[in-house]
Design an enzyme around this catalytic site. Structure first.
Site, mmCIF file in Angstrom:
data_model
loop_
_atom_site.group_PDB
_atom_site.id
_atom_site.type_symbol
_atom_site.label_atom_id
_atom_site.label_comp_id
_atom_site.label_asym_id
_atom_site.label_seq_id
_atom_site.Cartn_x
_atom_site.Cartn_y
_atom_site.Cartn_z
ATOM 1 N N ASP A 80 142.425 104.283 -4.591
ATOM 2 C CA ASP A 80 141.032 104.152 -5.019
ATOM 3 C C ASP A 80 140.290 105.458 -4.775
ATOM 4 O O ASP A 80 140.430 106.076 -3.724
ATOM 5 C CB ASP A 80 140.339 103.021 -4.251
ATOM 6 C CG ASP A 80 138.847 102.965 -4.565
ATOM 7 O OD1 ASP A 80 138.501 102.497 -5.669
ATOM 8 O OD2 ASP A 80 138.050 103.410 -3.726
ATOM 9 N N TYR A 86 132.989 111.088 -3.729
ATOM 10 C CA TYR A 86 133.769 111.587 -2.606
ATOM 11 C C TYR A 86 134.013 113.095 -2.734
ATOM 12 O O TYR A 86 134.970 113.548 -3.365
ATOM 13 C CB TYR A 86 135.107 110.849 -2.499
ATOM 14 C CG TYR A 86 134.983 109.337 -2.403
ATOM 15 C CD1 TYR A 86 133.813 108.728 -1.942
ATOM 16 C CD2 TYR A 86 136.042 108.514 -2.780
ATOM 17 C CE1 TYR A 86 133.716 107.351 -1.853
ATOM 18 C CE2 TYR A 86 135.940 107.128 -2.688
ATOM 19 C CZ TYR A 86 134.777 106.556 -2.234
ATOM 20 O OH TYR A 86 134.679 105.186 -2.159
ATOM 21 N N LYS A 112 135.252 104.915 -9.814
ATOM 22 C CA LYS A 112 133.911 104.328 -9.893
ATOM 23 C C LYS A 112 133.013 105.084 -10.861
ATOM 24 O O LYS A 112 133.259 106.255 -11.166
ATOM 25 C CB LYS A 112 133.297 104.276 -8.491
ATOM 26 C CG LYS A 112 134.210 103.545 -7.498
ATOM 27 C CD LYS A 112 133.646 103.485 -6.111
ATOM 28 C CE LYS A 112 134.656 102.871 -5.156
ATOM 29 N NZ LYS A 112 135.736 103.814 -4.795
ATOM 30 N N LEU A 169 135.954 100.291 14.773
ATOM 31 C CA LEU A 169 137.022 99.368 15.171
ATOM 32 C C LEU A 169 138.366 100.080 15.338
ATOM 33 O O LEU A 169 139.389 99.427 15.546
ATOM 34 C CB LEU A 169 137.162 98.237 14.140
ATOM 35 C CG LEU A 169 136.065 97.174 14.161
ATOM 36 C CD1 LEU A 169 136.251 96.178 13.030
ATOM 37 C CD2 LEU A 169 136.042 96.447 15.506
#
Length: 338
Positions: free
Chosen positions: A51, A56, A82, A245
């Site tokens: 992706d 970016y 995108k 995380l």
């Protein structure tokens, strides 16, 4: 298939995909060779879903991905990118680029100016430019990028409507013509996805940071069951919540607040008690919902690929998941991988 589960409208060939945001020099200036070797590592280890997005690094991630994949057979992998932003030849100061709540995210990317364009014409021009950067003749699924509050503030619903009237209709025509296999939204918020399901006919969503071990309650209320019912596939972006995380200090691409860090610490304590890697718990939790077709943790170093694949398969005792539920660290109705 149950009566409440429709056939999947989009699918991914591998449950772990490759999110290329880091290849756009997110947070740091990544050497070209290191970026290419990271994509090559993903390929060599069997990842076949990639992706990208013009945002970016102002096209840098697409260019690097295209360079790395150009010698592989196009029918052997799934490629998504995108629309909603155009990369111009004009240059700008990357440190002052307006990225809504995500300021400074790609200050090490290319200095080309990025402008929003959610119209049908802008969508077609965006796809054409992405095809060139990606060095390919087709994109499998196209996501409308960030028509949401975190980038557009109080105007976001107005922007969203432009996207529905422009980009969504253009992408629907491309789907009907067989040019793309499907379309949807690529966002960091739940509400635009819910609105898109009400107003249009999307095939899938790339939902970043909103179906994670740390943050999933909003998505579970309406979006996940509605997606499952309509066969809309969910790709989980940011399964580590921008790194918090995974041992990092970022949440929502910014420095994590004390409140977020406190919640993460509770999760860490439980993980330590059961000898579970919190990254493995985070990745496997995101993949456990039946509406989810893939998770795409980002990587900017070759060794991260093997780590993510191992984490997705790491054994986790059932008692850990039970304790998560009992301590209220996950929603009562969240599917667990047991």
């Amino acid at each position: 298939m149950t009566s409440t589960t429709a056939p999947r409208r989009i699918s991914a060939p591998t449950a772990i995909g490759f999110g290329t945001a880091p290849l756009g020099n997110m947070y740091r200036n990544i050497p070209e060779q290191e970026a290419l070797e990271t994509v090559d590592s993903a390929w060599q280890q069997g990842i076949r879903y990639f992706d990208a997005a013009p945002l970016y690094g102002a096209g840098l991630a697409e260019m690097r991905l295209g360079e790395a994949l150009q010698h592989h057979p196009r029918n052997e992998y799934v490629l998504t990118t995108k629309v909603g932003r155009l990369v111009l030849d004009e240059l700008e100061d990357t440190t002052t680029r307006d990225l809504g709540e995500k300021g400074g995210l790609f200050e090490f990317g290319r200095p080309n100016k990025i402008v929003y364009d959610y119209t049908a014409d802008g969508t077609m021009r965006g796809i054409e430019a992405s095809l060139k950067r990606l060095k390919t003749d087709r994109i499998d699924h196209v996501f409308i990028h960030d028509p949401a509050v975190d980038f557009h503030g109080d105007r976001w619903k107005e922007v969203f409507q432009v996207a529905m009237d422009g980009a969504a209709k253009a992408l629907t025509r491309l789907r009907e013509q067989g040019v793309i296999k499907g379309w949807g939204l690529g966002v960091n918020r739940v509400e635009p996805c819910e609105m898109a399901l009400e107003q249009s006919d999307p095939d899938g969503f790339l939902l970043a940071g909103r179906y994670t071990l740390l943050d999933h309650a909003d998505a579970l209320r309406k979006l996940m069951p509605a997606s499952l019912e309509r066969g809309v596939g969910i790709v989980v972006g940011g399964p580590y919540n921008s790194g918090v995380l995974a041992g990092g200090a970022h949440y929502e691409y910014q420095e994590a607040t004390p409140e977020v860090l406190a919640r993460v610490e509770r999760l860490r304590e439980l993980c330590a008690e059961h000898r579970v890697d919190i990254r493995a718990a985070a990745l496997q939790f995101s993949l456990a919902h039946p509406a989810v077709i893939a998770a795409i943790p980002g990587a900017s170093r070759p060794e991260r690929i093997a780590e993510n694949l191992a984490l997705a398969k790491a054994p986790i005792p059932a008692g850990f998941w039970s304790a998560l539920r009992e301590q209220g660290l996950v929603s009562a109705d969240a599917p667990l991988p047991v």
